[in-house]
Design an enzyme around this catalytic site. Structure first.
Site, PDB file in Angstrom:
ATOM      1  N   GLU A 113      14.284  25.729 -13.742  1.00  0.00           N
ATOM      2  CA  GLU A 113      13.202  26.240 -13.010  1.00  0.00           C
ATOM      3  C   GLU A 113      13.619  27.754 -12.617  1.00  0.00           C
ATOM      4  O   GLU A 113      14.820  28.083 -12.534  1.00  0.00           O
ATOM      5  CB  GLU A 113      13.289  25.442 -11.831  1.00  0.00           C
ATOM      6  CG  GLU A 113      12.979  24.003 -12.133  1.00  0.00           C
ATOM      7  CD  GLU A 113      12.827  22.921 -11.005  1.00  0.00           C
ATOM      8  OE1 GLU A 113      13.137  23.354 -10.050  1.00  0.00           O
ATOM      9  OE2 GLU A 113      12.767  21.659 -11.434  1.00  0.00           O
ATOM     10  N   CYS A 126      14.071  34.019  -7.737  1.00  0.00           N
ATOM     11  CA  CYS A 126      15.241  32.854  -7.464  1.00  0.00           C
ATOM     12  C   CYS A 126      15.298  32.298  -9.041  1.00  0.00           C
ATOM     13  O   CYS A 126      14.449  31.717  -9.681  1.00  0.00           O
ATOM     14  CB  CYS A 126      14.563  31.824  -6.644  1.00  0.00           C
ATOM     15  SG  CYS A 126      15.840  30.491  -6.353  1.00  0.00           S
ATOM     16  N   CYS A 133      23.823  20.882 -12.632  1.00  0.00           N
ATOM     17  CA  CYS A 133      24.617  21.051 -11.695  1.00  0.00           C
ATOM     18  C   CYS A 133      25.559  20.244 -11.830  1.00  0.00           C
ATOM     19  O   CYS A 133      25.321  19.101 -11.614  1.00  0.00           O
ATOM     20  CB  CYS A 133      24.329  21.677 -10.482  1.00  0.00           C
ATOM     21  SG  CYS A 133      25.323  22.412  -9.309  1.00  0.00           S
ATOM     22  N   CYS A 137      26.167  18.056  -4.927  1.00  0.00           N
ATOM     23  CA  CYS A 137      25.656  18.123  -3.258  1.00  0.00           C
ATOM     24  C   CYS A 137      24.740  17.020  -3.232  1.00  0.00           C
ATOM     25  O   CYS A 137      23.713  16.753  -3.892  1.00  0.00           O
ATOM     26  CB  CYS A 137      24.973  19.452  -2.999  1.00  0.00           C
ATOM     27  SG  CYS A 137      25.948  20.646  -3.213  1.00  0.00           S
ATOM     28  N   CYS A 140      20.517  17.461  -2.979  1.00  0.00           N
ATOM     29  CA  CYS A 140      19.866  18.453  -3.760  1.00  0.00           C
ATOM     30  C   CYS A 140      19.550  17.713  -4.977  1.00  0.00           C
ATOM     31  O   CYS A 140      20.087  16.906  -5.791  1.00  0.00           O
ATOM     32  CB  CYS A 140      21.104  19.405  -4.205  1.00  0.00           C
ATOM     33  SG  CYS A 140      20.415  20.798  -5.207  1.00  0.00           S
ATOM     34  N   CYS A 357      15.173  23.871  -5.121  1.00  0.00           N
ATOM     35  CA  CYS A 357      16.211  23.650  -6.431  1.00  0.00           C
ATOM     36  C   CYS A 357      16.062  22.334  -7.337  1.00  0.00           C
ATOM     37  O   CYS A 357      16.547  21.304  -6.785  1.00  0.00           O
ATOM     38  CB  CYS A 357      17.746  23.664  -5.460  1.00  0.00           C
ATOM     39  SG  CYS A 357      18.975  24.313  -6.305  1.00  0.00           S
TER      40      CYS A 357
HETATM   41  N1  SAH Z   1      25.115  26.137  -6.232  1.00  0.00           N
HETATM   42  C1  SAH Z   1      24.786  27.350  -5.569  1.00  0.00           C
HETATM   43  C2  SAH Z   1      23.272  27.920  -5.905  1.00  0.00           C
HETATM   44  C3  SAH Z   1      22.167  26.954  -5.876  1.00  0.00           C
HETATM   45  S1  SAH Z   1      21.476  26.061  -4.715  1.00  0.00           S
HETATM   46  C4  SAH Z   1      24.898  27.091  -4.052  1.00  0.00           C
HETATM   47  O1  SAH Z   1      25.296  25.932  -3.786  1.00  0.00           O
HETATM   48  O2  SAH Z   1      24.722  27.884  -3.035  1.00  0.00           O
HETATM   49  C5  SAH Z   1      20.809  27.190  -3.347  1.00  0.00           C
HETATM   50  C6  SAH Z   1      20.621  26.624  -2.148  1.00  0.00           C
HETATM   51  O3  SAH Z   1      19.774  25.649  -1.803  1.00  0.00           O
HETATM   52  C7  SAH Z   1      22.177  26.075  -1.659  1.00  0.00           C
HETATM   53  O4  SAH Z   1      22.366  26.420  -0.233  1.00  0.00           O
HETATM   54  C8  SAH Z   1      21.647  24.525  -1.635  1.00  0.00           C
HETATM   55  O5  SAH Z   1      22.482  23.744  -1.019  1.00  0.00           O
HETATM   56  C9  SAH Z   1      20.261  24.580  -1.249  1.00  0.00           C
HETATM   57  N2  SAH Z   1      19.436  23.332  -1.385  1.00  0.00           N
HETATM   58  C10 SAH Z   1      19.664  22.445  -2.613  1.00  0.00           C
HETATM   59  N3  SAH Z   1      18.690  21.355  -2.272  1.00  0.00           N
HETATM   60  C11 SAH Z   1      17.888  21.760  -1.252  1.00  0.00           C
HETATM   61  C12 SAH Z   1      16.821  21.125  -0.496  1.00  0.00           C
HETATM   62  N4  SAH Z   1      16.208  20.131  -1.004  1.00  0.00           N
HETATM   63  N5  SAH Z   1      16.287  21.780   0.485  1.00  0.00           N
HETATM   64  C13 SAH Z   1      16.773  22.776   1.000  1.00  0.00           C
HETATM   65  N6  SAH Z   1      17.895  23.608   0.531  1.00  0.00           N
HETATM   66  C14 SAH Z   1      18.350  22.712  -0.687  1.00  0.00           C
END
Ligand code: SAH
Length: 377
Positions: A113, A126, A133, A137, A140, A357
């Site tokens: 995406e 973005c 990944c 997390c 996510c 994401c």
């Molecule tokens: N792996 C990297 C970059 C990708 S995620 C990182 O962890 O920074 C980019 C950002 O979006 C990260 O801060 C992640 O924690 C956040 N993110 C992921 N899912 C999300 C969601 N559902 N709502 C808000 N932020 C989210």
């Protein structure tokens, strides 16, 4: 390459030619240096390399036959050996606020995406760095099925170019955030190669490194490598918790790293680049949104040249996490502001198009499922 029967190395020329026959290579995989060599090897003038690259990156030309500044035979030769884009746009969505999202399908079936955000004069993209990944997390959507593979430099650039082509001719891309699917510091080489083209103003996208943000879960050895590369990109650390116990629950890779080691790495990065750091903090109801968390954050970030970006959670279908109420968010904000933290409360963009994401890809793969979480979350 080793020949399977003789154990002798095969020549690289042979292997390159056979792959050229089977399928065209993407020209986006070529650095300026390697494309110059392609021209020189064919006794063609090397300035043509920059002409071709600037036609693609700056003039948004999508086929070699439209590069009318090149001789006809050269256009045919390039077309015989290279393609420009490799992915198909499987889906595109536009939000009411102007945010556009593309779901791209790669030749091997991998789906990624990327998003275009319109904000005043800014035109930000973005981009994803991996298919899936590995960081896990818990809130996510990108990492729910783990990682398939790293994206190549061309695949990273292709996302930017496909989004760039959605702009009006007089508009240009102004910012890049590596905040799509994947962990950019787990694919540092390809990310840096792609960003070299993004920042080049002679033939590339001409975006200054101060307008390029690499967002990471916080991998100290890779942060040090990024500092060594002397490319002063903005670094954003996805912190999400002020203490290791909570952070390890939300961001499981933290278990073997720890906040202290990340803070030390960010300080080394700051010493080399002088770039102010950003910490990202996704607010999750009843998990990391308490006044105690805000107070701990104040202690952790006070006296650092850093900015805290607080982001309301964008709920993922099938996951049990929620966005806090606006009163909770206001209270959280008050404690941080009174503690003297440089804090920004970000607005969500593209809510109506699953712009967080990994959400769109997941929605298109299957019906949302309830995911079992570890008991202590
Ligand atoms: N792996 C990297 C970059 C990708 S995620 C990182 O962890 O920074 C980019 C950002 O979006 C990260 O801060 C992640 O924690 C956040 N993110 C992921 N899912 C999300 C969601 N559902 N709502 C808000 N932020 C989210």
């Amino acid at each position: 390459m080793i020949h399977p029967m003789t154990n002798e190395p095969t020549t690289s020329v042979e292997s390159a030619e056979s792959s050229e026959k089977s399928e065209k290579r993407s020209i986006l995989e070529q650095s300026e240096h390697s494309l110059v060599r392609w021209f020189v090897d064919r006794d063609l003038p090397k300035y043509r390399a920059k002409q071709v690259l600037s036609a693609i990156y700056q003039r948004r030309i999508d086929s070699f036959s439209d590069m009318t500044e090149l001789p006809k035979e050269l256009r045919a030769k390039l077309d015989e050996q290279f393609c420009i884009f490799k992915s198909k746009t499987a889906e595109s969505q536009q939000s009411e606020d102007g945010t556009e999202k593309l779901l791209l399908e790669l030749p091997d079936g991998g789906r990624i995406e990327c998003v275009l955000l319109r904000d005043g004069p800014r035109r930000s993209v973005c981009l994803s760095s991996q298919v899936g990944c590995a960081m896990g997390c818990v809130f996510c959507a990108s990492g729910l099925d783990g990682v398939d593979r790293n994206l190549t430099r061309g695949e990273i650039l292709e996302q930017a170019l496909k989004l760039q082509r959605l702009l009006e001719p007089e508009e240009r891309l102004s910012h890049i955030v590596m905040m799509g699917m994947g962990e950019p510091l787990a694919n540092l080489r390809n990310v840096l190669d792609a960003l070299d083209v993004a920042r080049d103003s002679e033939y590339g996208l001409g975006i200054s490194p101060r307008r390029i943000t690499i967002s990471t879960v916080g991998l100290p050895p890779a942060i040090d490598k990024l500092a060594e590369a002397h490319s002063p990109f903005q670094l954003a650390i996805s912190l999400h918790a002020p203490n290791d116990e909570l952070r390890t629950r939300l961001v499981p890779v933290n278990k073997n790293i720890g906040i202290e080691a990340i803070m030390a790495a960010t300080e080394r990065y700051f010493a080399v680049t002088s770039r102010r750091l950003t910490f990202e903090y996704v607010l999750l109801k009843d998990l990391n949104d308490t006044p105690q968390c805000a107070e701990q954050l104040v202690k952790l970030l006070r006296r650092r040249t850093a900015m805290l970006n607080v982001i309301p959670y964008n709920p993922v279908p099938g996951l049990p996490y929620e966005t806090p109420s606006s009163e909770t968010i206001l209270e959280f904000r008050r404690i941080l502001m009174e503690g003297g933290i440089n804090v920004m409360f970000r607005q969500r963009k593209g809510n109506d198009i699953q712009a967080a994401c990994g959400q769109l890809r997941r929605l298109r793969e299957r019906e949302p499922q309830i995911v079992t979480l570890s008991t202590h979350v």
